[in-house]
Structures are given as C-alpha cells and as structure tokens.
Enzyme design. Structure first.
Site, PDB file in Angstrom:
ATOM      1  CD  GLU A   1      -2.765  47.833 -10.591  1.00  0.00           C
ATOM      2  OE1 GLU A   1      -2.131  48.363  -9.686  1.00  0.00           O
ATOM      3  OE2 GLU A   1      -3.645  48.429 -11.232  1.00  0.00           O
TER       4      GLU A   1
ATOM      5  CG  HIS B   1      26.634  50.654 -21.192  1.00  0.00           C
ATOM      6  ND1 HIS B   1      27.933  50.546 -21.639  1.00  0.00           N
ATOM      7  CD2 HIS B   1      25.900  51.020 -22.277  1.00  0.00           C
ATOM      8  CE1 HIS B   1      27.987  50.851 -22.928  1.00  0.00           C
ATOM      9  NE2 HIS B   1      26.755  51.140 -23.333  1.00  0.00           N
TER      10      HIS B   1
ATOM     11  CE  LYS C   1      -4.467  50.312  -1.919  1.00  0.00           C
ATOM     12  NZ  LYS C   1      -5.635  50.525  -2.754  1.00  0.00           N
TER      13      LYS C   1
HETATM   14  O1  PA5 Z   1      -5.134  50.725 -11.771  1.00  0.00           O
HETATM   15  C1  PA5 Z   1      -5.578  50.903 -10.662  1.00  0.00           C
HETATM   16  O2  PA5 Z   1      -6.764  50.699 -10.392  1.00  0.00           O
HETATM   17  C2  PA5 Z   1      -4.697  51.399  -9.534  1.00  0.00           C
HETATM   18  O3  PA5 Z   1      -3.369  51.503  -9.875  1.00  0.00           O
HETATM   19  C3  PA5 Z   1      -5.166  52.773  -9.107  1.00  0.00           C
HETATM   20  O4  PA5 Z   1      -5.076  53.640 -10.192  1.00  0.00           O
HETATM   21  C4  PA5 Z   1      -4.346  53.314  -7.945  1.00  0.00           C
HETATM   22  O5  PA5 Z   1      -4.343  52.396  -6.884  1.00  0.00           O
HETATM   23  C5  PA5 Z   1      -4.902  54.638  -7.473  1.00  0.00           C
HETATM   24  O6  PA5 Z   1      -6.236  54.497  -7.118  1.00  0.00           O
HETATM   25  P1  PA5 Z   1      -7.160  55.742  -6.911  1.00  0.00           P
HETATM   26  O7  PA5 Z   1      -7.280  56.448  -8.198  1.00  0.00           O
HETATM   27  O8  PA5 Z   1      -8.456  55.167  -6.451  1.00  0.00           O
HETATM   28  O9  PA5 Z   1      -6.514  56.618  -5.859  1.00  0.00           O
END
Ligand code: PA5
Length: 456
Positions: A296, A317, A431
């Site tokens: 990310e 494996h 989303k």
């Molecule tokens: O790293 C990030 O920002 C995302 O992976 C969030 O943690 C994830 O989308 C969950 O978001 P939230 O904590 O707002 O529900």
C-alpha cells in the site's frame, strides 16, 4: 558483500546474499539515496508528512493507555469473557493478528486446561457470509466481548460485521451489558463509528489523525488486542523504542537504510517481486502485515516492488520450483529466527526403516536451520538475491523491533522510489464500484454506467 557498519542490535540486517547480484559502488550510491530519504523523513519535509505520527509511538505511548487496556482486560476477565471478537480490516487488524499469532501457542484454542486469556478471533476482514455465520456459531457457545476498530469509522467490511455482532451481543446480554462488552477504536471526532460509540456509551480509544492504518500497530489498534490476548505490550514497545533510536541514525550503520537501499537497487536491476520468507509458521501473518505495509505504501504511480510472502519449508513444496527456476524477477527477504522457544530432539530408532538415524540427537530446529541455509544457497545459485533480517527468538520485544524496523525502512524506501508512502488512493476504486452495485444512495450514475458495461 558485508554490511561494514552494523550495530549489534536485536534486529540484524545482512546483505551477504546479494553480493553476486550487485556492484559495491552501486550499493553505496543507493545507501546515499537512502540517507537522503531518511533526512526527508526525519525533517518531515516529504510527501505525506502529515502522516508521520508513527515515528515516535514507541517512546511516546503513555502508560495510562496501557493501563486503560489492562482495565478492560481485567473487567472482561471478571465477567468470564472467554472469546473476544476483534473487528477490523487492513491496518486495523493485520498488526494485532500478526503479533497474536506469533506469540500464541499454535494450538491454543484446542488445548485443554484453564486458559489465562480469552481466545481472540477476527472479523470484518472479509464479506463472506459463511465466515460471519460460522463465527456466530462460535459466539453462541462462548462468553463474548468485541473490539471494533476503524480509523475512518466508515469502512464497509467491519461496519457490516459490527452491525451483526452488536445485535447478537445486545440480544444475548442486554443493551446495558452490551455497552460494557463492546469497545471501539476510532477517530477522535468523526465517522459513523465515533457517533455510534458516543450514543451507545462505549469505551473508546483514539487513533490519531497523523497515523495511517498500516502504521498503526503500536497505537490502540494493536495495543488493545495484544493486551487482551495476554501479551507483554511494554516489552513490545521497548523493542520498538530500541529500533526507533537505531533507525534514526544518519549513517550506513542504520539497518533500515541498508534494507531500503538494497531492495531499491535490486528493483532497479529488474527484481520487481520481493518475497518475505520465514521458516517459522508462527510468522505467517508477519508476511501478511508486511505485504500491506509495503504494497500500500509503494504500489502507486505505476511503480513499486510487488510484495509476496512464503512460509518455508512448507511453501518450498509448492512455490519452490518457481522460485528456483521461474522468471528471474524475484528477490527474497528471509526473516531468520535464531533460536526456538521450544526444545525437541529426534530420537534414535533401532530399525531405522526411514533412514533418519543420521539425525539422532539433533534438534528439529537444526534441521530447519540447515533447510534455511541450503535454500539460501540454492536460491542464490538460481538467481534470487537474499536479504536477511534476523531476530534472536520470537517474543514481544523482538516483534516490536521488527515492526518498527519495517515501518521505518518502508518510509525510506518509498521516498527513494519517489512516491508518497503514506497515502493509498487506489484502495477507493473497488469501493466505489461496490457501493454503486449495492445501490448506495448517491452512486446512481456510476451504477447505471457499470450495469451498461456489465451487459456488454
Ligand atoms: O492502511 C490503511 O489505511 C488501510 O488498510 C486501512 O487500515 C483499512 O482500509 C481500514 O480502514 P479503517 O481503519 O478506516 O476502517
């Protein structure tokens, strides 16, 4: 090739397995780039610099926060709670899941005998009807509480799971008792979860604005579940604090600088996929947490090393053939655990039908260590450079150090790559489509366009 300027720290980084793949001078050039990136991170002058609150969490986390978590642990213990459902997704679950899996007995939930801590299970990290229904089956047999974690307070997966789990807890224990069995971790002011928690009177912990989800394991997002699971969060913070100091050093001795430099050099040389490997199955979720952290943070603007993970020898494996002989775009970062927390030797068998008597008296972990060494040499011979991150053993202190090491290296690495490591704009695309397809108000135009596309 050796790291010539290295501290003897709890998290050691070794680049010896890269020497046949890179030139010394090129590595030095990348170390210079990493040191410049470190400067940007330390001086907070780079992209995403309003999301750097994670840098000093190990040394600024107040004792009162830990005491608050312990108070919840003790009050739930007094109620006989034996199952805590932790609801969250992405950064709001992977750190806690990683720590709890690494530190727990592998068969904890099946072992007989008195349990000192409740079982922790996770929800809200998928949209599977079977998963949530089967979780309800478990909840019906147990004395339950829940922690709901969402920084934005609006993420669909945990919101749906929480609606169902909240209803179950209210119906089972009554509304007043439910408000004592549910704790929320969310933004200080905004989001649906914050409003709901205020209305229902839940105990609430805050995720600060300046800490992104994937960097939040040392906030209440990770601290609360880890404390509830019965582990020593102070030791984890202490380990992280040690790495906070070391990973701020503006010199080649800084292991986060070394790791960020080497992986970017290898990427520049065509190694576009990095596999995080561990020979301990307890570290499977370290791989999951690390993949989110790096994927990310770096996968944007058409760039970024693709992060993958394997558990060896298990995956030798299944994935071993590809790693040894497939397309040569791989590098491996092996997380070595130097010592096992358990001891078991291989016994002699007078019949020796399996031909294993040459192992008599050896520890199982010695076989694992030789498998690790043998794999390293084989993969280097097969064209896969090896980076090595070592800890002495799996415990809270070393895990805290590992978390911080990877976070700091990730920030440096993202800046070397030339991206903003602290945003995640690409996560929104699915989303929007999902909301449109589910008929969320406000998404009518997008829904019509998608339906037209799907009809083609
Ligand atoms: O790293 C990030 O920002 C995302 O992976 C969030 O943690 C994830 O989308 C969950 O978001 P939230 O904590 O707002 O529900």
């Amino acid at each position: 090739m050796k790291n010539t300027h290295t501290y003897n720290t709890m998290v050691k980084f070794n680049i010896g397995g890269c020497s046949s793949f890179v030139k010394d001078a090129d590595y030095k050039a990348y170390v210079e780039k990493a040191l410049s990136a470190l400067d940007v991170l330390e001086n907070e002058t780079g992209a995403g610099n309003d999301f750097l609150g994670w840098k000093h969490l190990p040394t600024t986390t107040p004792e009162s926060l830990i005491a608050d978590c312990e108070q919840i642990r003790d009050s739930w213990k007094a109620k006989g709670v034996d199952l805590v459902v932790v609801i969250g997704i992405g950064g709001s679950y992977l750190g806690a899941k990683c720590a709890i899996e690494a530190l727990s007995h592998t068969f904890a939930s099946s072992l007989k005998g008195d349990k000192t801590a409740p079982q922790i299970v996770f929800a809200g990290n998928n949209l599977s009807e079977e998963y949530i229904s089967e979780l309800m089956d478990l909840m019906q047999q147990r004395n339950c509480a829940a922690v709901v974690i969402s920084k934005s307070g609006t993420t669909t997966e945990p919101a749906i799971a929480f609606r169902l789990i909240k209803q179950y807890i209210e119906q089972t224990y009554g509304a007043k008792e439910a408000s004592e069995r549910i704790v929320a971790v969310t933004d200080a002011h905004k989001g649906a979860l914050k409003s709901l928690s205020t209305q229902e009177g839940y105990k609430t912990f805050v995720i600060e604005d300046n800490v992104g989800g994937r960097f939040s394991v040392l906030t209440p997002v990770g601290i609360l579940p880890i404390v509830l699971a019965g582990f020593d969060i102070r030791a984890m913070l202490k380990g992280a604090a040690e790495m906070e100091e070391i990973c701020a050093k503006k010199c080649e001795c800084n292991p986060a600088v070394q790791y960020a430099a080497m992986r970017n050099l290898l990427y520049n040389n065509g190694k576009t996929v990095e596999i995080l490997v561990s020979f301990s199955p307890k570290l499977q979720y370290l791989g999951e947490w690390w993949k989110q952290l790096f994927g990310e943070s770096e996968g944007k603007d058409g760039k970024g090393i693709f992060p993958a993970s394997c558990i060896f020898t298990t995956d030798l494996h299944s994935m071993g053939q590809y790693i040894q002989e497939g397309e040569r775009m791989l590098m491996e970062t092996v997380v070595t655990v130097e010592n096992s927390n358990r001891s078991m030797t291989i016994a002699n068998d007078p019949q020796n039908l399996d031909g294993l008597n040459f192992l008599t008296g050896k520890h199982v972990e010695e076989c694992n260590a030789m498998a690790e060494l043998g794999t390293k040499l084989a993969h280097i011979d097969g064209g896969v450079p090896q980076l090595q991150v070592s800890i002495e053993r799996i415990n809270e202190y070393n895990l805290g150090g590992l978390f911080y090491f990877f976070e700091k290296a990730c920030g440096i690495s993202g800046y070397i790559l030339g991206v903003n490591p602290f945003n995640q704009p690409g996560v929104e695309a699915y989303k929007k489509n999902m909301f449109a397809l589910l008929g969320k108000p406000g998404y009518e135009a997008q829904a019509a366009a998608l339906k037209e596309r799907l009809a083609e």
